[in-house]
Design a protein around this motif. Structure first.
Motif, mmCIF file in Angstrom:
data_model
loop_
_atom_site.group_PDB
_atom_site.id
_atom_site.type_symbol
_atom_site.label_atom_id
_atom_site.label_comp_id
_atom_site.label_asym_id
_atom_site.label_seq_id
_atom_site.Cartn_x
_atom_site.Cartn_y
_atom_site.Cartn_z
ATOM 1 N N THR A 156 31.330 43.794 53.554
ATOM 2 C CA THR A 156 31.826 44.955 52.808
ATOM 3 C C THR A 156 32.976 44.611 51.847
ATOM 4 N N GLY A 157 32.773 43.568 51.046
ATOM 5 C CA GLY A 157 33.756 43.261 50.014
ATOM 6 C C GLY A 157 34.947 42.433 50.458
ATOM 7 N N MET A 158 34.901 41.931 51.679
ATOM 8 C CA MET A 158 36.033 41.123 52.135
ATOM 9 C C MET A 158 35.629 39.660 52.281
ATOM 10 N N LEU A 159 36.655 38.804 52.320
ATOM 11 C CA LEU A 159 36.483 37.398 52.667
ATOM 12 C C LEU A 159 37.764 36.970 53.353
ATOM 13 N N CYS A 160 37.736 35.821 54.013
ATOM 14 C CA CYS A 160 38.990 35.261 54.525
ATOM 15 C C CYS A 160 39.318 34.014 53.719
ATOM 16 N N VAL A 161 40.402 33.380 54.071
ATOM 17 C CA VAL A 161 40.877 32.235 53.282
ATOM 18 C C VAL A 161 39.841 31.116 53.216
ATOM 19 N N LYS A 162 39.081 30.914 54.298
ATOM 20 C CA LYS A 162 38.142 29.793 54.287
ATOM 21 C C LYS A 162 36.979 30.068 53.340
ATOM 22 N N GLY A 163 36.445 31.274 53.419
ATOM 23 C CA GLY A 163 35.343 31.609 52.525
ATOM 24 C C GLY A 163 35.803 31.644 51.075
#
Ligand code: SF4
Ligand code: SF4
Ligand code: FES
Lengths: 702, 200
Positions: free
Chosen positions: A41-48
């Motif tokens: 839903t439009g998010m990512l974390c630092v790794k992605g």
């Protein structure tokens, strides 16, 4: 000009949608989130977002390598494949293979086909052995399917979330964000069970901190409280389960107070947890016609113990007892670690069943033998940890390892290294020349996720496309293509038709996979193109996919209670010489052993030495201050790190992520003892001691 | 509903309706991925005689909407001139994926330079390994703050101070590196200028 290619994040089991923005030199310039992806839903974390530069790292293996006289020499594909095919033909009968939960479903499917059909063995496994094999065992036994029962959307529709032995803030960051959304905006209750205070505790309504290895006592105690306080879901138990009486008598052997004593959690908190989980207060916006649900979410804190399977049983028993399954907003979720650990198991890279978790009975095996035109082995193969241990006995003499680095991930690394060295023949197929690859006879360069087409299946059973965004680095090739080439060379010698390994595209491989796995029969690339990811079960082309399982029935008919009793907390417990308990886990900025994330400069900038969390009281005894270089010892090895003095860990405990940095890794210390049923190692508990590292001054000091 | 004199179907907000009709309209604080913020005023339109922010006005109930009335265009130009003046830093600094949005918005309204004094804040935070923050390109649209708070539910950054001293910050005297920021980059993805820019 940059071009944008939609794909799926190669890191964790959340499976976020990513959009790779690639420049004209085939460099990934920016990774965008994908608002239409239903998992992220439009998010990512630092790794992605920032962690995919490893794809172009200069350390990528560029050509096949053959070891001659102890040194790797560059080789052509033909040379290398000939050596592999010829040597492996000699080794049929004492061969084992590790598949990669980082590779695609198509890679995994072709690999298990090669191992079963050409090598004639079921000795194939992957890292699920090291993370959720106890969960899968327990779920198969009790429910009849080893998959997460619900979807991330259920965390947002739950009235209570119980997080056990997991740290989603570090390991499944986007799931953590979705949970925070529910907690912050809908008033969803949060219960955290963890020996260590994790970030999500900031939002927890209840935080239980049990002693290491006492999970069965704790969850039996919660079950007892549910029974005592009349919170059980009687109609669910009567209509949908069996084995209840035996379970009740086991739980009644100890009172809540007795369980409390064993696990070190106050009886009142056990009772509060029982109420939250069994009868949570409705969240805002809960549809009145639906009973408020609770999601039970767990990680490796449950599984990586010698009683890992028992622990998982105790959780599932609780979910059955409270009837928290089969509705929106509830369910059971083992948080899967790798991007495609779900798919790798689905595709059959496990020793005890065929693709789709089909057992080796005649009925299930027939369609495979018919389609593949040859007989298949019917006895279960060796599990990953046993394959490595069985090198000592000569049962395994050759291995083909794809996209895994057991010499960082196995417990007791000195011992594991000795075993791998003893192999007659080792092929490693990967991106980097890691610890295990160094010991190989032949190394084959594989494409990264950005260089190939395929699919990953995430933690919520959603099959999503991976798309080729850049040209292969050097001579690298997709895993499934390499395996097909080896298989075709060996086919005549193994009595197999080479045409069995003549796929024209990843999509063709998927079609064969879908034909053989009933749960995904309705899915193909065309649908994925048009609809985005689809959640299995999806048995037919007009089926929309399945958000949560067990609405009306369980695959095994009735769900089954399995009584469990608390056993010894761990194989090795602290003593005078090694007075502390060493617990292992992960950090946000690194991926598992670190083979990939050590090659992302920004991530190294964030964390470049292994942090060793130690309680202030233990630090004081050892004269250690925040930031001091420290050494940690166990009976099996030692490692260096940097002290983080914090009361997030309990007195008497150390916490070390298992990433290898500066040549130091927790798995030099961990214990190679296993859960009997699932053969998972006990990564979470061993006896250790800590010392401040002495300063060495001299000519060679840096 | 009538949009610039043509009948169209009203969907969602006025901004949604305008964009669905293929008409360009700046909307510097509205991101597809984020809830309505309503801070930048670059989306002003004339609706039934009143000037309203298209992003935060439901289309239902509006009879006539004009993006191209002389009054709407003039007021928007003023807003965009003021906004452009906030971006006082060197032009052309490479930004994130949405950084061109601001430049396109200015270009579409032919702003007259020098109408407003340039922004004076020049704070820069280079501490995060993956991105940096440059106050001299920040238009205070609050997209980053909203992404951090309402998309990721982290709340690492906010806007502190008022008027001329207002600034996006991870806390007084705290750098991004020292804050609770998880480096997820959602703020960088949302920024319509080069204020939050990826490194390397
Ligand atoms: S949460 Fe997991 S899948 Fe999502 S971007 Fe981060 S590592 Fe990738
Ligand atoms: S990168 Fe940091 S400041 Fe930006 S949205 Fe993520 S957590 Fe918030
Ligand atoms: S886009 Fe409407 S106020 Fe910013």
């Amino acid at each position: 000009m940059t071009r944008a290619v939609s794909s799926t994040c190669p890191y964790c089991g959340v499976g976020c949608g990513i959009v790779l923005n690639v420049d004209e030199n085939d460099r990934i310039r920016w990774v965008d989130d994908d608002p239409v992806n239903l998992s992220s839903t439009g998010m990512l974390c630092v790794k992605g977002r920032f962690g995919t530069t490893f794809v172009n790292h200069p350390d990528r293996i560029q050509t096949p390598l053959i070891k001659r006289n102890g040194r790797f020499e560059e080789a052509t594909w033909d040379e290398a494949l000939d050596v592999v095919a010829n040597r492996l033909l000699e080794h049929r009968g004492h061969f084992g293979s590790f598949a990669s939960a980082k590779a695609t479903n198509e890679d995994a499917f072709v690999q298990q086909k090669f191992v079963r059909l050409v090598m004639g063995t079921n000795n194939i496994d992957h890292c699920t052995r090291l993370c959720h094999s106890p969960s899968v065992e327990a779920m198969l036994q009790q429910l009849g399917s080893g998959a997460t029962s619900n979807s991330y959307i259920d965390y947002e529709e739950a009235s209570c979330i119980v997080l056990v032995g997991c740290d989603p803030g570090s390991n499944h960051p986007v799931i953590a964000s979705r949970m925070r959304r529910a907690i912050d905006t809908l008033g969803t209750k949060l219960v955290v069970v963890n020996p260590r205070r994790i970030e999500m505790c900031d939002r927890a309504d209840l935080f239980l901190q049990p002693k290491a290895g006492t999970d069965v006592a704790l969850f039996n105690g919660i079950a007892r409280a549910v029974l005592d306080d009349g919170l059980a879901d009687v109609s669910f138990i009567e209509g949908r389960t069996e084995g209840f009486d035996a379970f009740v008598s086991a739980v009644r052997e100890a009172t809540v107070e007795e369980c409390a004593d064993l696990c070190g959690v106050a009886a009142e908190e056990i009772r509060a947890a029982a109420r939250f989980f069994a009868r949570p207060p409705a969240r805002r916006g809960q549809p009145p016609e639906l009973r408020p649900g609770s999601c039970l979410v767990w990680g490796m804190g449950i599984t990586q113990h010698t009683q890992g399977t028992d622990n998982a049983h105790s959780l599932l028993n609780l979910a059955l007892l409270a009837g928290q399954l089969g509705r929106p907003g509830c369910g059971v979720s083992p948080l899967r670690g790798q991007n495609n650990v779900q798919g790798c198991g689905d595709a059959g890279c496990i020793p005890d069943s065929l693709p789709g978790y089909q057992p080796y009975g005649d009925a299930a095996i027939a369609p495979f033998e018919q389609l593949w035109g040859a007989g298949l082995p019917r006895s279960p193969g060796l599990k990953a940890t046993d394959m490595v241990e069985q090198i000592a006995s000569g049962t395994i003499r050759a291995m083909y390892i794809v996209g895994e680095n057991p010499l960082l991930s196995e417990p007791n690394l000195h011992h594991a290294t000795d075993l791998i060295r003893a192999l007659d023949f080792l092929v490693v197929q990967d991106l980097f020349l890691h610890e295990t690859a160094e010991l190989a006879d032949v190394v084959l360069p594989a494409c990264s996720f950005a260089e190939k087409d395929g699919t990953f299946t995430n933690s919520e059973r959603r099959i999503q496309r991976v798309r080729r965004a850049i040209a292969p680095v050097g001579l690298a090739r997709p895993d499934w293509e390499i395996l097909c080439d080896v298989a075709r060379r060996m086919a005549p010698g193994a009595g197999v038709d080479p045409a069995q390994f003549a796929y024209g595209s990843a999509s063709e491989v998927f079609d064969e996979f879908a034909r053989l796995m009933p749960q995904i029969r309705g899915i193909n690339y065309e649908r994925l193109e048009g609809e985005g990811g689809i959640q299995w079960p999806c048995p037919s082309p007009d089926h929309p996919g399945t958000r949560y399982l067990y609405a009306d029935s369980f695959p095994r008919g009735l769900a089954r209670f399995v009584p469990v009793r608390q056993r010894a907390v761990a194989e090795e417990t602290p003593d005078d010489e090694y007075p502390l308990v060493l617990n292992t886990g992960r950090v946000l900025y690194h991926w598992h052993g670190g083979t990939i994330t050590r090659r992302v400069a920004g991530l190294m900038e964030q964390v470049d030495t292994v942090p060793v969390a130690v309680h202030p009281a233990d630090a004081a005894v050892a004269g250690i201050q925040e930031g001091d270089p420290v050494l940690v010892f166990s009976r099996r090895g030692r490692m260096g790190g940097k002290a983080v003095v914090t009361d997030a860990v309990q007195p008497g405990n150390l916490f070390v992520p298992f990433v290898k940095l500066q040549d130091s890794a927790a798995n030099f210390l961990t214990n190679n003892v296993y859960d009997e049923v699932s053969r998972i190692p006990e990564y979470k508990v061993c006896a250790a001691k800590i010392e401040k590292k002495r300063e060495r001054k001299g000519a060679f000091a840096r | 509903m009538k949009l610039n004199g043509v009948s169209v179907e009203a969907t969602g907000s006025l901004l949604d309706t305008v964009l669905a009709a293929g008409i360009a309209l700046p909307h510097l604080c509205k991101d597809d991925n984020l809830p309505v913020i309503g801070a930048c005023r670059t989306c002003l339109v004339e609706a039934d005689g009143r000037i309203v922010a298209a992003c935060s006005t439901p289309a239902a109930g509006v009879q006539e909407c004009a993006t191209d009335s002389e009054r709407a265009v003039r007021i928007r130009r003023g807003v965009l001139e003021l906004t452009a003046a906030m971006q006082s830093g060197p032009a052309g600094a490479a930004g994130g994926p949405r950084s061109a949005e601001s430049l396109e918005a200015y270009a579409s309204h032919a702003p007259r330079p020098g109408q407003y004094g340039l922004r004076s804040g020049t704070h820069a935070d280079l501490s995060n390994p993956f991105f940096s923050f440059h106050e001299d390109a920040c238009i205070l649209c609050a997209r980053c703050v909203t992404a951090c708070q309402e998309l990721q539910h982290i709340g690492a950054i906010g806007i502190a101070g008022r008027g001329h001293t207002a600034r996006v910050t991870p806390g007084a005297g705290v750098s991004f590196r020292e804050s609770i920021c998880t480096s997820c980059g959602s703020c960088v993805a949302a920024c319509p200028t080069s204020a939050l820019r990826p490194k390397g």
